[in-house]
Each structure stands twice: as structure tokens, then as C-alpha cells.
Design an enzyme around this catalytic site. Structure first.
Site: not given
Lengths: 538, 538
Positions: B278, B331-333
Site C-alpha cells: 500500500h 496488510d495485503e503484501v
């Protein structure tokens, strides 16, 4: 010379970018307006390439010879300006430390030609705003005939100020400025509807504030209608039994507060008491106003009591609503409850009136009463369409429905207000801002005498499916598009709406910065943004 | 006796309705809460049937022995109360003329036990609010351990005040009141996202104000993300080249202003700097942070510069964001840009790390740096799920995605924050307020030791399809439903959400009255009202 050069060098270090360029005079035309970010576009704008800095302690100075500002309208407007300028950003630079103090605008000097502050229809709203390059110290200058022109000038001034993220101070770019401005139409309205959904006072005040940013000047308050009657009427205190709930109400003192709040911002409040249709809620407190318990609209034309109540309402509101006009509605009258209710059909027969003549009788009687309280009347177009020749010649015809009405009404000598529903109804979410912008009140009206009878226009925020939770984004930015159509000189209007996209987007983002929930330009009315992105591009 | 009777008679004429009834003590339970209109519901409430009137010049009195209010937090809170009480309605009665002055509340007496005004995690937010019937003159009384408890008490007081349309004065009904209150959870958050859409400062401040009405106390500011980087970072001044536009930015001074504004209202600002994913926007100013020009996330784990920048960011924000916690995201790597970019895959090989271990390495390094600035760390749950055993034990796990995480994390000894997306994501418009209300942070967590590790929860207003034009109605009233779940004692919560419909509708309308665009209860998130009607029934 060397010392001077040294000082200039130091200024450059202290002040960052300091551009000096040849003065360029531009008269504003729609294609040059790309450089301008003012909304609505003024009559005449000249600007340059220089830059000044707004002093930390900006002051208001006045001439004082004519206008004393005893009621503080100008002072309050100035404080609102400061609140806007200081509330959007944190100013970090101390302008007292600027070596060249002539680059700092220390104040705004306001000269107002007239002594009074009466806000009435046709008040002079013109102004001249100048920000010269010379001056030690520098000042911005406002000249206006009335304080209301000066308020418009302060709004325009706020729109040429920018927070510079490098210098951390508010700047005025494109100096020197000379702006002459005045509205094209004297009536530039927004309708709100507090019968279909009650709007809390704070919400109405927010709407009024947002109107000043776009120089709209009439708030048409459609107070009561079929669904609810939220206003206190001291003469007939059971009328507001027709509210949705005991708290969804306005006292007369609160109505007066709204009128006062608006007046101090140069905005007229046009009260509408719509008769004889759209009035079912009146009968909750006074059932005898209904033709019958099963047939509740229009108001009972055969009953003296009906007209006593209307007279009481007009008497009460005349103490609070001081605008020259009152709106008496008169739209969408379905007379079947008159003909189907025996006591009324008997009355019609006795009077020798058919339903249509009874409708006419009702409207003319209401007009007569309103006139007795000093009002001039506005009525929806059906009154003209059905019995135009019988209406008081001073009636202002409010067009909303049928094509050609404005031409016919002005040809017959009536003044008009334009709110054609296919273009200027805000509750029609499918109407785009481009369509709002392009709607020309004088369309097909070529004779100067008839053109002069078009007072202006109004966008309508009907409340059936809108309440305090979404009213701002349903109004803005589409109302702004209409606001420019109503303010800006015809020649300065863009012939193609898309030419103003960037400038309107800028205005929409300015509204957001000021806490007004103006919707993205793209999509239908009040559409949510469909994806991440810049305010300026959505 | 006759004289007294005469006086009572006169009082009845002057004051309208004066009810004297037997004092009834009610402890609040969910079913009795129907009579109460306070949101969120306090721990313990007793009330009666009497009525007092709020004096025209309500004053604040304090004890002064312990808490001096040198910084004016209490005084400002009191002025905000007056603004709320006086701004909603126009008060017409003059309470100085009331014969029985003991019926007039002349002021609020506040006693605060501690001298400081430091706002930190776990600060005592409890209060006692009492409005006794006896008193000449009458006062409302607040006792609190800290000024922040007192602020909550003022908010509760504002919710037991009513404008009476008959007496035209603000009244307090159901007197005498004795309210003991404190939150169930110490962390009651709302996330806003200023990367997907820039939110002007004024909008953020409006959100902060609205949070105080529902006693939410943490604003989780998701400042930067893939789409834009709006915050000034003095150590690395090109980072905010990643903004959408030159004006959609926050200077550090403006961030500090937001922190100050919130702190004075008892609200913590939790800054989130989400790494390593992100973060595409970081590379607009510093392209070397990207794995490559074509593969721009996550941040380049192989580069020292990446961690120098993170360190610079943390150093800069630590000067402004004083909350004990910082959120480091995680998150969401998606690590494919690491393995597919030669210089990074070489580095991985040299270090003997696979992608997953590199992700862990990155997060732990960021944690280490944040700790060096005195922060405790919050990370999204994937960090726990992927390498929980390696995380600093003090990490707070922020649950959003997978069922069971809170049980597992607390079983492993980690503190948790609950934001499960199926119930508490505000951008999911399909999630109803009933679902927000019913979402229990301690679901399936039965052991007291584990329950104690759940700090609280947070509703998330992700900004992909929300901006300043519709953020308020997307947040409210659904966030209020969660706010009660987080504040109110478990036993006082309604077992069936529909039991609180009327009270939540009342709170929604209160928000509207205060200028907060809270949406109707019915329908999806931020649905427009489908038809005319009362605020209280939609």
C-alpha cells in the site's frame, strides 16, 4: 544600487518565488477565463502576473462617511472571510518579518456609497474589487453602492486567495486585479422544501452560507405542503399539529432568526404558502379545512374559515418575512374533491362557478389578501395558464412545467421566474451540471421589453427523497452551474458547458474545503465518486 | 397556606405544565431504556418524572482545587455545549422571570479529581452526572477523574436537554437524574482514509466533532496509501509529490492542528504509515523506493534507503502524533515484485530469505524503528497470521479479515482491535446498522484473560468510493451503532438490535440537528430517504 540588489537578493531568500512580469490586461472572455478560478465569472476582470501576500492580521478599514455599518453586516462578513481564509489551512509564515512590506496586503478598504442596509428586491449588488501592486502598505480595495455589493466583493476576494504550501502563507496571485461585477439577473434563487422532510435550522443556515459562495440571493422556502405543516402560526395555533412530530417544527422566532441570518448575508427569504392545493396538512389541526374527512385537498373553497385561516397565516408571516414578495403557490390543483363533496358543489352552483372558475376565485382571493399586507405575489404558472387575464397584473409567474410559458407570460406583460423542471429541478438526479449550466432563462425571448420582464430563475430542491443527510450534495455543484447562468453576463457564459469543467471543479473543491458536501461533477446528481482520485478530476 | 396555594397557581400560569410525581428510581436495563434517549447507553441511570428549566445564562462552575483547566479544555467543552443548546433553537422564555427559581438550572458544577490533562491510552473516561430536584438555585453536577470524563458528561447532559415548543425554553425532563458511566472498551475507533480521497481539514474536524457525540475516542488516520501521499514529511520533502494535486496536502503544522483539535475533545489520533504494501505513492518523489519502474509495490526491501525513509517518516510524525500507538499497516503484501525484480531477488538469495521471510523482516524492522521513537505498534492481522511468533509481544493485532484471528491472537497473548470487515467496514453499504450494532468484539472469547486483551474495536471508512461529499452519511448512523457496542456495558446492550431502533433514530435526528448529515436508518448505508416522512421514522 548594490545595497538595493542585496535587498532584492535577501527578499528572494525570505520570500521564495517572487515573479515580476509585465502587466498584462485581459478582459475576461470565456476562453480566457480558463486562467481564472472565480465562480461565478465576473463581468469584467483584468489581472496580471504578480503576487502579494496576505498579512497575518488582515484588517478591515472603511470610509465611514456614508455607510456606518451600525448593524455590523460588513464587519460580520469580514469575519466570515477571515474564518474561511484561516480555517482551511494553518498559516506558518509571519508576514511581519517580510522585508518588503509593500508585498503584504495589510487590509481591505471598503467604501460603500449608500448609508442604509435595507435588503430589498433589486438592491444594487454591484462592486468593484481592486488589488493594486503599488502600495506601502498594500491594500485591497472594494467599492460598492450597498453593503450587499461589498459582501459579494469579499466573496470574490476569497476566491483569488490561495494557500501556498511552500511559503505557508495565503497569497494573492495574478496581481494587479481590477474586477467590476454585477449580476445579470436580480432574482437568483434556490428552493428548499421543509414539508416533505423537516430540515433543522442549522441545516438551513448551512444552505444559506453555501448560497453566498455562489452569489445566489433568494432562498425560496416552500414551508408547508401536503405531508407536513412545520411552521408556527400564532393566529391559528393548531395548524402545526400537522407536523411529523412535536420536535420537527419552527417557531415564529426561529423563522425570524432564519430571515435575519439570511438578510445579514444578502439573501432574501421568499416564503411560500401554497394554496389551494398541496395543503392537506392544514387540516390535521383544523379538519374543517378539508372538503371532507375522505377528500382532503384542495382547501375548502366554499368556507369562509378557509380564507380566515389564510388571512391569519399571511398576517403572521408578514411580521417576519419582509421580502417584497410572497409565493402563493397555486400549482397542481385537482378540483375533484370540490365537485364530489355536496356542500361544496352546492356552493359552486349557488355562486354560478364551475371548478375552474372556483380555482380562479380562490387564487385571486388569496392574492387580494396578500396584497393587503403589502406583498407582491408570485404564483406557479398554472394560474397564468388557466386564467392569466384575470390575475393581478403585478403577479410574477413562476415557470416550471410547460414550454412556451415564459414567452407567453412576458408577451402578456407579466414578470417571470424560470425553473423549468427538465433543467433546473435538483431532485431530478439525472439532470447533469452541464444541463444546469446551459439552461438559458431568455431562451426564445428576443424582444428587449420581454427580456426585461424575466426577473431571473431558481433551482428547486424538492424534498420528497432528500433530507438533511444528503441535501448539500444534491444541491451542489449543480446549483452552482445555474448560479453562473444567472449571475454572469451573457457574453461571458461558455457556449459549451464543458469549457467550464475545470473552473467548476475548482469551485466544487473550494466548497468541500469550506465544509460544504458538494458532489463530484461526474455522473448523476449526488453520485458518489466511483474510484480513488483527485477532487479536481472527479 | 392560601398564599402558597396562590403562588403555586401563578406558577402554573407562568410555567405551563408543572408535574410533581413520586420519585421513581429505575436502573437501566435494555427494555427500560425505551424511555431513555441517550446514546450510547450509560452504565447506570436513575431518573424521575420531574422537570427543570435551563437558565438563560447557564454558567460553568468548578472546584478548582485539583484541576485548574489552564489550557481551557473544560471551558471550551462547555462553550461547545452552549453552542449546541442555543444553536438548535431560539429560546424565547426569560428564565429570570420564573417565580420559582429553584426550578431553573443555573449552571453546571464540575469537579475533576486529577490535575493534569494528558490524554493517553486508557485515560479514565468515567463520570457521574447528577441533576437533583432540590437546589436553590438548581445545578447540574459532574464528577470525573479526568477532564475527558467531564467532556463525556457534558455530552450526556446535552442529550437530556430538550427544547420545549410550548415554554420556548430548554428543559431537562425526568429529573432527578443520577448517571454513572464509563466505557466498556478503552479503544473505540473510526478509520478515515485520506489517500484514496483527500479530505479537507475542515471535513476532518467535522468528523472529529461528530465522534464526540457518540463517545468514539480514536481517529485512526490512514494517511497515505497506493493512490496518494498527502502528508508533508520534512525529512523527505519529495514524498508528498505523490499527492493528487498541489493543494490536496497536509502540512505538518496542519497535522499538528488536527491532533490538537482532537486532543482537546478527548480523541486520540492514531497515525498509520502502512508498510511495506500500500505504498506506491511514496515512489512518485523517490522512484528508487519502487522495486522497479514497472513494479511499484511493495517498497524495496533490499534497499537501505527504504528504511531511511521510513525512519525519517517516523521521526517526523513522532514530533506531532503523540498517541502511544502508531499503526504500521503490514496488510495485503504481494511480494511478487520482490521476487521478479533481479536486484531484490539477488538480495533475498544473499540474505537467505524467501519472500515470506522478507515480509517478516520488513515488518519487524519497521517495528523496531517505531519503538525507538517511543511508540507501541499496531499491525494488521496478516502480520500475526504469517509470523505471529516473531512479532514484538507488545504488538496490537488489528483484526479485519479472517474469522478466528482474535481468539488465536489473544490466546497467544496479543492485544487486539476488532474491525471485522463483514460487520464493521462502513464502505460496505450493504451492512445494515443492525449488523453494526450486533457485532460483538468478544464473540467466542470466553476466558477473562483473553477478553482483557481485546482493547476495543473500530469501524473503517475506507475512501475508495467516498469523499467529502458523502463521508458523513456513510459514517452515520451506522458508526453510532458500533459506538454503543463499544461503550455500553454488555448487559445493557440490546440482545436484538431492533429494540434500539427508536433510540438510534432519535440519535440520528439529533446528529442532523447538530449539522451532521447522518443518513436514514432504513435501507443500505447512506441510502436517501425513499419518500416524505419524519426523521424519526426513516
Amino acid at each position: 544600487m548594490l545595497a538595493m540588489m542585496g535587498r532584492i537578493g535577501i527578499q528572494k531568500i525570505f520570500l521564495g518565488i517572487l515573479l515580476i512580469d509585465v502587466l498584462v490586461i485581459r478582459s475576461v472572455a470565456a476562453d480566457n477565463a480558463k486562467d481564472l478560478k472565480i465562480w461565478p465569472l465576473p463581468v469584467s476582470v483584468s489581472y496580471g502576473h504578480d503576487r502579494l501576500y496576505l498579512g497575518n492580521d488582515l484588517e478591515l478599514t472603511t470610509d465611514g462617511r456614508m455607510y456606518s455599518d451600525a448593524s455590523g453586516i460588513l464587519k460580520d462578513g469580514f469575519f466570515r472571510l477571515l474564518h474561511i481564509l484561516n480555517g482551511d489551512h494553518v498559516i506558518e509564515a509571519n508576514t511581519f518579518h517580510f522585508i518588503n512590506s509593500s508585498l503584504v496586503i495589510e487590509g481591505i478598504h471598503v467604501v460603500i456609497a449608500s448609508s442604509g442596509n435595507e435588503l430589498q428586491h433589486g438592491v444594487d449588488e454591484s462592486y468593484k474589487l481592486s488589488v493594486p501592486m503599488q502600495g506601502n502598505p498594500s491594500f485591497a480595495y472594494i467599492e460598492a453602492k450597498t453593503v450587499y455589493g461589498a459582501l459579494h466583493a469579499l466573496e470574490t476576494f476569497s476566491q483569488i486567495c490561495y494557500f501556498n504550501f511552500s511559503t505557508r502563507v495565503i497569497e494573492v496571485h495574478q496581481v494587479p486585479w481590477t474586477i467590476f461585477d454585477k449580476p445579470r439577473f436580480s432574482y437568483r434563487g434556490l428552493l428548499i422544501d421543509t414539508s416533505r422532510h423537516f430540515l433543522p435550522i442549522r441545516m438551513i443556515k448551512k444552505v444559506i452560507d453555501s448560497m453566498t459562495y455562489a452569489k445566489l440571493n433568494v432562498l425560496h422556502w416552500h414551508i408547508v405542503d401536503t405531508e407536513s405543516f412545520p411552521l408556527e402560526i400564532p393566529s391559528y395555533p393548531k395548524l402545526w399539529n400537522g407536523t411529523y412530530s412535536s420536535s420537527e417544527r419552527y417557531t415564529m422566532a426561529e423563522a425570524a432568526e432564519i430571515v435575519r441570518y439570511a438578510q445579514r448575508r444578502g439573501i432574501h427569504i421568499l416564503a411560500e404558502i401554497d394554496v389551494p392545493g398541496h395543503a392537506k396538512s392544514w387540516g390535521v389541526g383544523y379538519p374543517s379545512l378539508w372538503p371532507s374527512i375522505n377528500c382532503t385537498q384542495p382547501l375548502d373553497v366554499s368556507s369562509n374559515f378557509t380564507f380566515e385561516v389564510i388571512d391569519g397565516i399571511l398576517s403572521d408571516i408578514s411580521k417576519v418575512f419582509k421580502y417584497k414578495f410572497v409565493h402563493l403557490g397555486g400549482d397542481e390543483v385537482n378540483t375533484s374533491c370540490w365537485t364530489s363533496t355536496p356542500h361544496i358543489s352546492n356552493w359552486l352552483e349557488k355562486k354560478g362557478l364551475n371548478e375552474s372558475e372556483a380555482y380562479q376565485y380562490f387564487v385571486l382571493e388569496a392574492q387580494r389578501m396578500a396584497s393587503s399586507y403589502g406583498y407582491d405575489i408570485i404564483n406557479w404558472e398554472e394560474t397564468f395558464v388557466n386564467f392569466g387575464s384575470k390575475l393581478s397584473r403585478k403577479t410574477v409567474i413562476h415557470h416550471w412545467l410547460r414550454g412556451g410559458v415564459v414567452q407567453q407570460a412576458t408577451a402578456a406583460g407579466f414578470q417571470c421566474i424560470v425553473s423549468n423542471q427538465e433543467s433546473w429541478y435538483l431532485d431530478n438526479l439525472g439532470t447533469t451540471w452541464q444541463e444546469f449550466y446551459a439552461n438559458e432563462p431568455l431562451m426564445n425571448i428576443t424582444k428587449p421589453k420581454q427580456q426585461a420582464l424575466v426577473m431571473g430563475g431558481e433551482v428547486c430542491m424538492w424534498g420528497e427523497r432528500v433530507d438533511g443527510s444528503d441535501i448539500e450534495q444534491t444541491i451542489w455543484p449543480r446549483a452552482a452551474a445555474a448560479a453562473e447562468r444567472l449571475w454572469t453576463s451573457y457574453d461571458n457564459l461558455a457556449k459549451n458547458s464543458t469549457e467550464v469543467t475545470e473552473r467548476l471543479a475548482h469551485f466544487r473543491c473550494l466548497l468541500n474545503q469550506r465544509g460544504v458536501a458538494a458532489a463530484p461533477l461526474t455522473g448523476r446528481g449526488r453520485a458518489a465518486p466511483v474510484e480513488p482520485g483527485s477532487c479536481y478530476k472527479q
